[in-house]
Write an enzyme that holds these catalytic residues in place. Structure first.
Site, PDB file in Angstrom:
ATOM      1  N   VAL A 254      20.611   0.970  19.241  1.00  0.00           N
ATOM      2  CA  VAL A 254      21.126   1.409  20.548  1.00  0.00           C
ATOM      3  C   VAL A 254      22.644   1.257  20.596  1.00  0.00           C
ATOM      4  O   VAL A 254      23.220   0.441  19.885  1.00  0.00           O
ATOM      5  CB  VAL A 254      20.503   0.595  21.720  1.00  0.00           C
ATOM      6  CG1 VAL A 254      19.055   0.992  21.934  1.00  0.00           C
ATOM      7  CG2 VAL A 254      20.650  -0.891  21.500  1.00  0.00           C
TER       8      VAL A 254
ATOM      9  N   ARG B 104       6.720 -12.476  13.377  1.00  0.00           N
ATOM     10  CA  ARG B 104       7.986 -12.905  12.761  1.00  0.00           C
ATOM     11  C   ARG B 104       7.786 -14.197  11.981  1.00  0.00           C
ATOM     12  O   ARG B 104       7.126 -15.115  12.462  1.00  0.00           O
ATOM     13  CB  ARG B 104       9.070 -13.097  13.830  1.00  0.00           C
ATOM     14  CG  ARG B 104       9.457 -11.758  14.396  1.00  0.00           C
ATOM     15  CD  ARG B 104      10.673 -11.792  15.243  1.00  0.00           C
ATOM     16  NE  ARG B 104      10.723 -10.544  15.994  1.00  0.00           N
ATOM     17  CZ  ARG B 104      11.596 -10.261  16.927  1.00  0.00           C
ATOM     18  NH1 ARG B 104      12.525 -11.147  17.231  1.00  0.00           N
ATOM     19  NH2 ARG B 104      11.557  -9.116  17.548  1.00  0.00           N
TER      20      ARG B 104
ATOM     21  N   ALA C 184      16.122   2.937  25.574  1.00  0.00           N
ATOM     22  CA  ALA C 184      14.970   2.214  25.043  1.00  0.00           C
ATOM     23  C   ALA C 184      15.087   0.758  25.464  1.00  0.00           C
ATOM     24  O   ALA C 184      16.181   0.261  25.741  1.00  0.00           O
ATOM     25  CB  ALA C 184      14.919   2.321  23.527  1.00  0.00           C
TER      26      ALA C 184
ATOM     27  N   TRP D  26      15.469 -10.306  12.260  1.00  0.00           N
ATOM     28  CA  TRP D  26      14.016 -10.204  12.253  1.00  0.00           C
ATOM     29  C   TRP D  26      13.462 -10.732  10.928  1.00  0.00           C
ATOM     30  O   TRP D  26      13.417 -10.006   9.937  1.00  0.00           O
ATOM     31  CB  TRP D  26      13.588  -8.743  12.457  1.00  0.00           C
ATOM     32  CG  TRP D  26      14.016  -8.222  13.794  1.00  0.00           C
ATOM     33  CD1 TRP D  26      13.414  -8.496  14.992  1.00  0.00           C
ATOM     34  CD2 TRP D  26      15.113  -7.356  14.087  1.00  0.00           C
ATOM     35  NE1 TRP D  26      14.081  -7.854  16.003  1.00  0.00           N
ATOM     36  CE2 TRP D  26      15.125  -7.145  15.491  1.00  0.00           C
ATOM     37  CE3 TRP D  26      16.095  -6.730  13.308  1.00  0.00           C
ATOM     38  CZ2 TRP D  26      16.073  -6.354  16.124  1.00  0.00           C
ATOM     39  CZ3 TRP D  26      17.027  -5.936  13.939  1.00  0.00           C
ATOM     40  CH2 TRP D  26      17.025  -5.745  15.335  1.00  0.00           C
TER      41      TRP D  26
ATOM     42  N   GLN E  87       5.050  -7.463  22.422  1.00  0.00           N
ATOM     43  CA  GLN E  87       6.189  -6.780  23.022  1.00  0.00           C
ATOM     44  C   GLN E  87       5.691  -5.566  23.789  1.00  0.00           C
ATOM     45  O   GLN E  87       4.595  -5.052  23.536  1.00  0.00           O
ATOM     46  CB  GLN E  87       7.181  -6.307  21.945  1.00  0.00           C
ATOM     47  CG  GLN E  87       8.025  -7.444  21.376  1.00  0.00           C
ATOM     48  CD  GLN E  87       9.177  -6.954  20.508  1.00  0.00           C
ATOM     49  OE1 GLN E  87       9.158  -5.840  20.001  1.00  0.00           O
ATOM     50  NE2 GLN E  87      10.159  -7.828  20.327  1.00  0.00           N
TER      51      GLN E  87
ATOM     52  N   HIS F 225       8.808  -5.790  15.483  1.00  0.00           N
ATOM     53  CA  HIS F 225       9.012  -5.362  16.863  1.00  0.00           C
ATOM     54  C   HIS F 225       8.241  -4.055  17.080  1.00  0.00           C
ATOM     55  O   HIS F 225       7.707  -3.486  16.113  1.00  0.00           O
ATOM     56  CB  HIS F 225      10.505  -5.195  17.201  1.00  0.00           C
ATOM     57  CG  HIS F 225      11.294  -4.372  16.234  1.00  0.00           C
ATOM     58  ND1 HIS F 225      12.644  -4.152  16.378  1.00  0.00           N
ATOM     59  CD2 HIS F 225      10.935  -3.696  15.098  1.00  0.00           C
ATOM     60  CE1 HIS F 225      13.074  -3.394  15.395  1.00  0.00           C
ATOM     61  NE2 HIS F 225      12.060  -3.106  14.607  1.00  0.00           N
TER      62      HIS F 225
HETATM   63  C1  FA5 Z   1      13.830  -6.654  19.688  1.00  0.00           C
HETATM   64  O1  FA5 Z   1      12.779  -6.946  19.094  1.00  0.00           O
HETATM   65  C2  FA5 Z   1      14.197  -5.242  19.929  1.00  0.00           C
HETATM   66  N1  FA5 Z   1      13.287  -4.360  19.232  1.00  0.00           N
HETATM   67  C3  FA5 Z   1      14.211  -4.976  21.433  1.00  0.00           C
HETATM   68  C4  FA5 Z   1      14.876  -3.686  21.796  1.00  0.00           C
HETATM   69  C5  FA5 Z   1      14.109  -2.523  21.944  1.00  0.00           C
HETATM   70  C6  FA5 Z   1      16.273  -3.604  21.975  1.00  0.00           C
HETATM   71  C7  FA5 Z   1      14.725  -1.323  22.273  1.00  0.00           C
HETATM   72  C8  FA5 Z   1      16.871  -2.416  22.304  1.00  0.00           C
HETATM   73  C9  FA5 Z   1      16.117  -1.266  22.454  1.00  0.00           C
HETATM   74  P1  FA5 Z   1      14.430  -9.155  20.237  1.00  0.00           P
HETATM   75  O2  FA5 Z   1      14.311  -9.663  18.864  1.00  0.00           O
HETATM   76  O3  FA5 Z   1      15.510  -9.714  21.076  1.00  0.00           O
HETATM   77  O4  FA5 Z   1      14.639  -7.568  20.280  1.00  0.00           O
HETATM   78  O5  FA5 Z   1      13.033  -9.371  20.979  1.00  0.00           O
HETATM   79  C10 FA5 Z   1      12.791  -8.844  22.250  1.00  0.00           C
HETATM   80  C11 FA5 Z   1      12.050  -9.848  23.123  1.00  0.00           C
HETATM   81  O6  FA5 Z   1      10.882 -10.318  22.474  1.00  0.00           O
HETATM   82  C12 FA5 Z   1      12.835 -11.116  23.413  1.00  0.00           C
HETATM   83  O7  FA5 Z   1      13.712 -10.940  24.490  1.00  0.00           O
HETATM   84  C13 FA5 Z   1      11.746 -12.091  23.762  1.00  0.00           C
HETATM   85  O8  FA5 Z   1      11.294 -11.893  25.092  1.00  0.00           O
HETATM   86  C14 FA5 Z   1      10.655 -11.681  22.820  1.00  0.00           C
HETATM   87  N2  FA5 Z   1      10.641 -12.502  21.609  1.00  0.00           N
HETATM   88  C15 FA5 Z   1      11.433 -12.402  20.527  1.00  0.00           C
HETATM   89  N3  FA5 Z   1      11.112 -13.308  19.583  1.00  0.00           N
HETATM   90  C16 FA5 Z   1      10.064 -14.009  20.073  1.00  0.00           C
HETATM   91  C17 FA5 Z   1       9.225 -15.076  19.579  1.00  0.00           C
HETATM   92  N4  FA5 Z   1       9.411 -15.597  18.358  1.00  0.00           N
HETATM   93  N5  FA5 Z   1       8.250 -15.538  20.374  1.00  0.00           N
HETATM   94  C18 FA5 Z   1       8.046 -14.991  21.601  1.00  0.00           C
HETATM   95  N6  FA5 Z   1       8.759 -13.994  22.118  1.00  0.00           N
HETATM   96  C19 FA5 Z   1       9.769 -13.499  21.370  1.00  0.00           C
END
Ligand code: FA5
Length: 338
Positions: free
Chosen positions: A246, A189, A302, A149, A203, A163
């Site tokens: 998790v 981000r 979660a 992140w 999100q 997030h």
């Molecule tokens: C997370 O942010 C974790 N907090 C998710 C989580 C929550 C995992 C609870 C377990 C338990 P991640 O970085 O993979 O995970 O982001 C989650 C989702 O956000 C991705 O699958 C995607 O759909 C979206 N996402 C991530 N980065 C971007 C971006 N730069 N632009 C658009 N969508 C994004």
């Protein structure tokens, strides 16, 4: 006199003028009334003859006035109709109206799906502390997972949340189990943008905590979500993945066939069973605040998913950056009912 009366009646251009003419002849002191009154001075024979004559004259004038009155009323009605007429063949005025942003609508749809399953919808702040965005989520400062992140740092060590997961901690701090919540909101981000990545996006976080919550509950919930979004034929797929908060963790994808008969897997988000260290962090914080420890020993799951990805798949949007470039030619296509 009749001739004169007829002319005046014809010339009366409106009801008011006609009333004046009527008074002039038939009113209490009118010409005809005066003649009737003068009958008394005549001999009986003369009175009879003259009387008939005047009565005839009176009837005649009365009739003319009534006819003219009907004419004037009709003319007034026609004029009113003409002035109020609407030409339905004229082009309509265009009244531009606003609409909800497509991502707002998807977040609303998602919140509806979860509300039907008994979840509460809560929101958090976009500005967060390092502790809530990382440390309490089992990501200490030295942990390499922080690189997942890339962060926009603010003054005083604060940051823009990367997030929606910090709301897991904040909610458990103030509420007791069992609980079911979803958290829609903006996240940020510090990363290079491309067709599927923006530096500001959204999100939807989900958190369920109780007794004997299992991975099967998580899978059933995500399957229900997929059907709610994409209809009864939608399928879900889970792949092992790593998130510090998790254990076990997974990424999930949804399979969907669009109305054009095209189908694909869409990587939608991350999920897993809440890590014991997260429950411990919450209990430590509760204790500091004088609240009873109550989360250690609980179980929960979660998940966090990206609504922009859903919109891209559902509407065939080729580039995520279109959502926030504020080009009305693009956004206008998604205008829905308010
Ligand atoms: C997370 O942010 C974790 N907090 C998710 C989580 C929550 C995992 C609870 C377990 C338990 P991640 O970085 O993979 O995970 O982001 C989650 C989702 O956000 C991705 O699958 C995607 O759909 C979206 N996402 C991530 N980065 C971007 C971006 N730069 N632009 C658009 N969508 C994004």
């Amino acid at each position: 006199m009749l001739q004169e009366a007829r002319t005046q009646i014809q010339q009366a251009g409106n009801l008011e003028a006609l009333q004046t003419v009527k008074t002039h002849y038939l009113g209490k002191n009118g010409e005809v009334t005066r003649q009737l009154k003068s009958l008394g001075a005549l001999s009986p024979e003369e009175r009879k003859v003259k009387g008939q004559e005047i009565n005839l004259l009176k009837q005649e004038i009365d009739g003319l006035i009534s006819a003219r009155e009907a004419e004037l009323k009709e003319a007034a009605l026609q004029a009113k109709l003409a002035s109020e007429a609407i030409d339905v063949t004229l082009p309509a005025l265009s009244l531009p109206s606003g609409g909800l942003h497509i991502i707002t609508r998807i977040l609303d749809d998602l919140s509806d799906i979860f509300t039907r399953m008994g979840y509460n919808v809560v929101e958090g702040n976009e500005m967060e502390d390092d502790a809530y965005n990382f440390q309490h989520l089992n990501i200490p400062w030295y942990h390499p997972a922080r690189d997942l992140w890339d962060t926009f740092w603010l003054k005083d060590g604060r940051l823009l949340r990367t997030h929606t997961s910090p709301m897991q901690i904040r909610y458990m701090l103030e509420h007791s189990a069992p609980l079911k919540i979803v958290v829609p909101g903006k996240v940020y981000r510090y990363e290079a943008t491309d067709a599927t990545h923006e530096s500001m996006f959204h999100q939807l976080e989900g958190l369920v905590v109780g007794d004997n919550i299992s991975m099967a509950d998580l899978k059933g919930t995500i399957a229900e979500l997929a059907r709610g979004l994409f209809g009864p034929k939608a399928k879900v797929r889970f792949q092992p993945s790593f998130y510090p908060f998790v254990e076990p963790g997974a990424d999930f994808a949804v399979w969907w066939e669009n109305p054009r008969g095209e189908s694909k897997w869409l990587e939608l988000g991350g999920c897993g069973m809440v890590h014991p260290n997260v429950f411990k962090a919450v209990d430590d914080l509760r204790e500091q605040r004088g609240l009873p420890r109550m989360y250690e020993g609980k179980t929960g799951f979660a998940f966090g998913l990206g609504p922009e990805r859903i919109a891209m798949l559902k509407y065939g949007m080729p580039d995520i950056r279109y959502f926030y470039a504020n080009d009305l030619r693009v956004l206008g296509q998604f205008k829905g009912e308010l």
